[in-house]
Design an enzyme around this catalytic site. Structure first.
Site, short mmCIF file in Angstrom:
data_model
loop_
_atom_site.label_atom_id
_atom_site.label_comp_id
_atom_site.label_asym_id
_atom_site.label_seq_id
_atom_site.Cartn_x
_atom_site.Cartn_y
_atom_site.Cartn_z
N LYS A 1 -52.93 37.40 -46.16
CA LYS A 1 -53.46 38.60 -45.69
C LYS A 1 -52.34 39.40 -45.20
O LYS A 1 -51.72 39.08 -44.33
CB LYS A 1 -54.68 38.33 -44.89
CG LYS A 1 -55.69 37.33 -45.41
CD LYS A 1 -56.82 38.09 -46.25
CE LYS A 1 -57.52 39.11 -45.44
NZ LYS A 1 -58.31 40.00 -46.45
N SER A 2 -52.38 40.68 -45.51
CA SER A 2 -51.49 41.68 -45.05
C SER A 2 -51.58 41.80 -43.43
O SER A 2 -50.85 42.07 -42.84
CB SER A 2 -51.41 43.03 -45.72
OG SER A 2 -52.68 43.64 -45.56
N TYR B 1 -52.30 39.65 -41.18
CA TYR B 1 -51.41 38.68 -40.48
C TYR B 1 -49.90 38.75 -40.71
O TYR B 1 -49.31 38.69 -39.96
CB TYR B 1 -52.04 37.04 -41.05
CG TYR B 1 -53.34 36.85 -40.30
CD1 TYR B 1 -53.32 36.76 -38.84
CD2 TYR B 1 -54.28 36.19 -40.99
CE1 TYR B 1 -54.61 36.48 -38.18
CE2 TYR B 1 -55.55 35.79 -40.32
CZ TYR B 1 -55.68 35.97 -38.67
OH TYR B 1 -56.61 35.58 -38.15
N ALA B 2 -49.63 38.75 -42.09
CA ALA B 2 -48.46 39.30 -42.28
C ALA B 2 -47.63 40.26 -41.51
O ALA B 2 -46.54 40.18 -41.16
CB ALA B 2 -48.08 39.26 -44.01
N ARG B 3 -48.18 41.45 -41.31
CA ARG B 3 -47.74 42.45 -40.67
C ARG B 3 -47.59 42.10 -39.09
O ARG B 3 -47.04 42.81 -38.26
CB ARG B 3 -48.35 43.70 -40.77
CG ARG B 3 -48.60 44.25 -42.14
CD ARG B 3 -49.64 45.41 -42.34
NE ARG B 3 -49.81 45.52 -43.91
CZ ARG B 3 -50.09 46.51 -44.34
NH1 ARG B 3 -49.92 47.68 -43.48
NH2 ARG B 3 -50.33 46.75 -45.64
N GLU C 1 -51.31 26.23 -44.59
CA GLU C 1 -50.08 26.04 -43.70
C GLU C 1 -49.78 27.37 -43.11
O GLU C 1 -49.79 28.30 -43.97
CB GLU C 1 -49.03 25.54 -44.48
CG GLU C 1 -49.08 24.25 -45.00
CD GLU C 1 -49.51 24.41 -46.38
OE1 GLU C 1 -49.55 25.46 -47.29
OE2 GLU C 1 -50.08 23.24 -46.85
#
Length: 184
Positions: A107-108, A110-112, A133
């Protein structure tokens, strides 16, 4: 291969049990989004986590994996230490059709924040809860919210059925529930 749209995902989930429980619309208000999207399904992370620890100065060996490398946590929030890693699983149970391969993206939201999600492809005729993971790549502790979106699954339908499915191979992660550790 073709990526499958929302109406196909809905039909397969409600009529064939491909995703259970299935959230038919995308939930967004005050949460990290989850549920059906245009060309995918945003899955939720369950409230059980295994967080890597190095209490015993262990070495990670995928051929001889020690469960002592983890600390178990259960609750609405999981704090992953800086530059660390955790395992979790989806709330949803998946049953993948024989002519479908499923890939997963993080998900963006979290990625950001420097939180990276990895899941290997869900092979044709695999079923189970997905072990996720989660890597915290930041120098700060990271918060993961149970019951909210963690990743998006994309469904790719082949032009024909595969010759040998995951079920045909009696794959070692078939039917898993909860977090599954590495198996040989």
């Amino acid at each position: 291969m073709s990526i499958m749209p929302d109406h196909w995902i809905r039909q397969m989930a409600t009529g064939h049990g491909m995703i259970e429980p299935f959230v038919e619309t995308q939930k967004r208000d005050g949460v990290i989004s989850y549920g059906l999207s245009s060309y995918g399904y945003d899955a939720r992370v369950a409230d059980e986590f295994k967080i890597f620890t190095n209490v015993d100065s262990a070495v990670v060996d995928p051929k001889a994996f020690s469960p002592a490398s983890f600390v178990d946590r259960k609750g609405p929030v999981c704090i992953i230490p800086p530059n660390s890693f955790a395992l979790a699983h989806t709330v949803e149970y998946f049953r993948i059709p024989r002519n479908v391969l499923v890939i997963c993206l993080g998900k963006s939201t979290y990625a950001r924040c420097g939180i990276i999600v990895n899941v290997t492809p869900l092979e044709p005729e695999w079923e189970g809860q997905v072990t996720i993971e989660i890597s915290n790549t930041t120098p700060l502790p990271a918060r993961i919210y149970a019951g909210e979106g963690i990743c998006q699954f994309l469904f790719l339908r082949g032009d024909s059925d595969c010759e040998t499915s995951y079920a045909d191979k009696a794959g070692k992660y078939m039917g898993q529930r909860g977090v599954s550790l590495p198996r040989m």
